[in-house]
Design a protein around this motif. Structure first.
Motif, PDB file in Angstrom:
ATOM      1  N   TYR A  75       0.710  -1.383  -0.059  1.00 51.91           N
ATOM      2  CA  TYR A  75      -0.133  -0.117  -0.045  1.00 51.91           C
ATOM      3  C   TYR A  75       1.003   1.304  -0.130  1.00 51.91           C
ATOM      4  O   TYR A  75       0.608   2.234  -0.707  1.00 51.91           O
ATOM      5  CB  TYR A  75      -1.152   0.088   1.177  1.00 51.91           C
ATOM      6  CG  TYR A  75      -2.222  -0.535   0.722  1.00 51.91           C
ATOM      7  CD1 TYR A  75      -3.219   0.350  -0.062  1.00 51.91           C
ATOM      8  CD2 TYR A  75      -2.731  -1.669   1.308  1.00 51.91           C
ATOM      9  CE1 TYR A  75      -4.208  -0.290  -0.262  1.00 51.91           C
ATOM     10  CE2 TYR A  75      -3.900  -2.273   1.072  1.00 51.91           C
ATOM     11  CZ  TYR A  75      -4.712  -1.464   0.052  1.00 51.91           C
ATOM     12  OH  TYR A  75      -6.015  -2.061  -0.093  1.00 51.91           O
ATOM     13  N   GLN A  76       2.152   1.232   0.744  1.00 51.07           N
ATOM     14  CA  GLN A  76       2.738   2.511   0.640  1.00 51.07           C
ATOM     15  C   GLN A  76       3.442   2.557  -0.797  1.00 51.07           C
ATOM     16  O   GLN A  76       3.390   3.793  -1.194  1.00 51.07           O
ATOM     17  CB  GLN A  76       4.069   2.210   1.586  1.00 51.07           C
ATOM     18  CG  GLN A  76       3.555   2.014   3.038  1.00 51.07           C
ATOM     19  CD  GLN A  76       3.428   3.588   3.780  1.00 51.07           C
ATOM     20  OE1 GLN A  76       3.095   4.520   2.841  1.00 51.07           O
ATOM     21  NE2 GLN A  76       3.358   3.575   5.153  1.00 51.07           N
ATOM     22  N   VAL A  77       3.903   1.628  -1.331  1.00 44.59           N
ATOM     23  CA  VAL A  77       4.206   1.826  -2.801  1.00 44.59           C
ATOM     24  C   VAL A  77       2.989   2.335  -3.816  1.00 44.59           C
ATOM     25  O   VAL A  77       3.019   3.399  -4.552  1.00 44.59           O
ATOM     26  CB  VAL A  77       4.774   0.710  -3.614  1.00 44.59           C
ATOM     27  CG1 VAL A  77       5.112   0.701  -4.960  1.00 44.59           C
ATOM     28  CG2 VAL A  77       6.149   0.150  -2.897  1.00 44.59           C
ATOM     29  N   PHE A  78       2.053   1.791  -3.645  1.00 46.18           N
ATOM     30  CA  PHE A  78       0.814   2.133  -4.369  1.00 46.18           C
ATOM     31  C   PHE A  78       0.078   3.553  -3.896  1.00 46.18           C
ATOM     32  O   PHE A  78       0.080   4.284  -4.967  1.00 46.18           O
ATOM     33  CB  PHE A  78      -0.490   1.135  -3.791  1.00 46.18           C
ATOM     34  CG  PHE A  78      -1.663   1.347  -4.708  1.00 46.18           C
ATOM     35  CD1 PHE A  78      -1.584   1.229  -6.212  1.00 46.18           C
ATOM     36  CD2 PHE A  78      -2.801   1.494  -4.076  1.00 46.18           C
ATOM     37  CE1 PHE A  78      -2.976   1.500  -6.693  1.00 46.18           C
ATOM     38  CE2 PHE A  78      -4.130   1.847  -4.830  1.00 46.18           C
ATOM     39  CZ  PHE A  78      -4.035   1.711  -6.100  1.00 46.18           C
ATOM     40  N   TYR A  79       0.642   3.933  -2.621  1.00 50.67           N
ATOM     41  CA  TYR A  79       0.081   5.153  -2.224  1.00 50.67           C
ATOM     42  C   TYR A  79       0.801   6.367  -3.093  1.00 50.67           C
ATOM     43  O   TYR A  79       0.759   7.308  -3.710  1.00 50.67           O
ATOM     44  CB  TYR A  79       0.407   5.452  -0.883  1.00 50.67           C
ATOM     45  CG  TYR A  79       0.261   6.912  -0.570  1.00 50.67           C
ATOM     46  CD1 TYR A  79      -0.618   7.491  -0.313  1.00 50.67           C
ATOM     47  CD2 TYR A  79       1.713   7.755  -0.219  1.00 50.67           C
ATOM     48  CE1 TYR A  79      -0.634   9.031   0.049  1.00 50.67           C
ATOM     49  CE2 TYR A  79       1.583   8.924   0.234  1.00 50.67           C
ATOM     50  CZ  TYR A  79       0.410   9.758   0.306  1.00 50.67           C
ATOM     51  OH  TYR A  79       0.617  10.876   0.620  1.00 50.67           O
ATOM     52  N   MET A  80       2.360   5.958  -3.175  1.00 51.28           N
ATOM     53  CA  MET A  80       3.399   6.742  -3.984  1.00 51.28           C
ATOM     54  C   MET A  80       3.071   6.752  -5.261  1.00 51.28           C
ATOM     55  O   MET A  80       3.134   7.756  -6.032  1.00 51.28           O
ATOM     56  CB  MET A  80       4.848   6.455  -3.541  1.00 51.28           C
ATOM     57  CG  MET A  80       5.746   7.660  -3.505  1.00 51.28           C
ATOM     58  SD  MET A  80       5.151   9.122  -2.148  1.00 51.28           S
ATOM     59  CE  MET A  80       4.913  10.347  -3.253  1.00 51.28           C
ATOM     60  N   ASN A  81       2.601   5.806  -5.902  1.00 54.57           N
ATOM     61  CA  ASN A  81       2.426   5.646  -7.273  1.00 54.57           C
ATOM     62  C   ASN A  81       0.971   6.510  -7.647  1.00 54.57           C
ATOM     63  O   ASN A  81       1.210   7.379  -8.519  1.00 54.57           O
ATOM     64  CB  ASN A  81       2.072   4.277  -7.649  1.00 54.57           C
ATOM     65  CG  ASN A  81       3.276   3.512  -7.741  1.00 54.57           C
ATOM     66  OD1 ASN A  81       4.615   4.029  -7.735  1.00 54.57           O
ATOM     67  ND2 ASN A  81       3.345   1.843  -8.058  1.00 54.57           N
ATOM     68  N   THR A  82       0.164   6.407  -6.824  1.00 53.58           N
ATOM     69  CA  THR A  82      -1.108   7.156  -7.015  1.00 53.58           C
ATOM     70  C   THR A  82      -0.693   8.518  -7.101  1.00 53.58           C
ATOM     71  O   THR A  82      -1.258   9.715  -7.710  1.00 53.58           O
ATOM     72  CB  THR A  82      -2.296   6.751  -6.200  1.00 53.58           C
ATOM     73  OG1 THR A  82      -1.763   6.643  -5.052  1.00 53.58           O
ATOM     74  CG2 THR A  82      -2.631   5.486  -6.822  1.00 53.58           C
ATOM     75  N   ARG A  83      -0.121   9.057  -5.983  1.00 50.95           N
ATOM     76  CA  ARG A  83       0.317  10.583  -5.987  1.00 50.95           C
ATOM     77  C   ARG A  83       1.077  10.919  -7.040  1.00 50.95           C
ATOM     78  O   ARG A  83       1.009  12.118  -7.699  1.00 50.95           O
ATOM     79  CB  ARG A  83       1.435  10.644  -4.701  1.00 50.95           C
ATOM     80  CG  ARG A  83       0.602  10.806  -3.279  1.00 50.95           C
ATOM     81  CD  ARG A  83       1.304  11.860  -2.489  1.00 50.95           C
ATOM     82  NE  ARG A  83       0.687  13.283  -2.575  1.00 50.95           N
ATOM     83  CZ  ARG A  83      -0.088  14.145  -1.876  1.00 50.95           C
ATOM     84  NH1 ARG A  83      -0.003  13.402  -0.687  1.00 50.95           N
ATOM     85  NH2 ARG A  83      -0.602  15.019  -2.051  1.00 50.95           N
ATOM     86  N   GLY A  84       1.937  10.289  -7.575  1.00 48.55           N
ATOM     87  CA  GLY A  84       2.760  10.442  -8.860  1.00 48.55           C
ATOM     88  C   GLY A  84       1.569  10.538  -9.938  1.00 48.55           C
ATOM     89  O   GLY A  84       1.916  11.536 -10.929  1.00 48.55           O
ATOM     90  N   TYR A  85       0.708   9.786 -10.036  1.00 47.94           N
ATOM     91  CA  TYR A  85      -0.235   9.934 -11.244  1.00 47.94           C
ATOM     92  C   TYR A  85      -0.914  11.269 -11.170  1.00 47.94           C
ATOM     93  O   TYR A  85      -1.195  11.866 -11.927  1.00 47.94           O
ATOM     94  CB  TYR A  85      -1.384   8.839 -11.106  1.00 47.94           C
ATOM     95  CG  TYR A  85      -0.943   7.318 -11.287  1.00 47.94           C
ATOM     96  CD1 TYR A  85       0.267   6.921 -11.908  1.00 47.94           C
ATOM     97  CD2 TYR A  85      -1.643   6.522 -10.580  1.00 47.94           C
ATOM     98  CE1 TYR A  85       0.803   5.475 -11.759  1.00 47.94           C
ATOM     99  CE2 TYR A  85      -1.011   5.004 -10.662  1.00 47.94           C
ATOM    100  CZ  TYR A  85       0.038   4.848 -11.130  1.00 47.94           C
ATOM    101  OH  TYR A  85       0.429   3.496 -11.044  1.00 47.94           O
ATOM    102  N   HIS A  86      -1.414  11.553  -9.777  1.00 39.91           N
ATOM    103  CA  HIS A  86      -2.124  12.737  -9.488  1.00 39.91           C
ATOM    104  C   HIS A  86      -1.156  13.870 -10.030  1.00 39.91           C
ATOM    105  O   HIS A  86      -1.727  15.025 -10.271  1.00 39.91           O
ATOM    106  CB  HIS A  86      -2.362  12.834  -8.114  1.00 39.91           C
ATOM    107  CG  HIS A  86      -2.767  14.023  -7.554  1.00 39.91           C
ATOM    108  ND1 HIS A  86      -4.136  14.450  -7.674  1.00 39.91           N
ATOM    109  CD2 HIS A  86      -2.145  15.215  -6.526  1.00 39.91           C
ATOM    110  CE1 HIS A  86      -4.350  15.440  -6.807  1.00 39.91           C
ATOM    111  NE2 HIS A  86      -3.147  16.062  -6.451  1.00 39.91           N
TER     112      HIS A  86
END
Ligand SMILES: [Fe+2]
Length: 157
Positions: A28-39
């Motif tokens: 989830y931490q990697v997923f969180y940072m990935n989705t911040r990157g998409y944002h």
């Protein structure tokens, strides 16, 4: 007589659950940072729609990250809390410079394909351990993500 931990669960099974929950936390931490990157990096016609959607998604991940970490603590263990541990334990790949909406959504679906089996594995262990707290948490995540998979797949057409 089997010794129980402070919340009345089998300590051996709880240890296995805490390890799996830490694995889920790392993902989830990697997923969180990935989705911040998409944002941040998304471009194109659907910018406003996707910029908001990805914000909703990373905020949701933040809530789950805290819930998972505090469940690990409730079970009597320590949540992973360093970037290096997260990278070492996560199966979701780190994304870099994703600017296309459809690519981001495909990557979100790939991430769900890693999160869901892990959540189902945790659910089957917690079911066998009479750990209703972890069970309920995983049931909620699984139901939400199954729906999200339908929605993101529909977006791709
Ligand atoms: Fe923002």
């Amino acid at each position: 007589m089997i010794t129980k931990n402070q919340i009345g669960l089998d300590p051996q099974k709880t240890k296995i659950l805490a390890e799996r929950l830490n694995e889920l936390l790392a993902n989830y931490q990697v997923f969180y940072m990935n989705t911040r990157g998409y944002h941040w990096n998304i471009k194109g016609d659907n910018f406003f729609e996707l910029h908001l959607k990805f914000e909703e998604l990373y905020n949701d991940s933040l809530v789950k990250i805290d819930e998972i970490a505090e469940r690990v603590l409730t079970l009597g263990h320590t949540p992973l809390h360093t970037f290096s541990d997260y990278i070492g334990h996560a199966k979701i790949d780190q994304d870099r410079n994703v600017t296309l909406g459809k690519e981001a959504i495909k990557n979100i679906l790939k991430a769900y394909a890693k999160l869901l089996p892990l959540e189902r594995e945790i659910l089957s262990i917690s079911e066998g351990s009479a750990d209703e707290g972890t069970n309920a948490l995983m049931s909620d995540y699984i139901r939400e993500q199954e729906k999200s998979i339908w929605m993101y797949s529909s977006y791709l057409g």
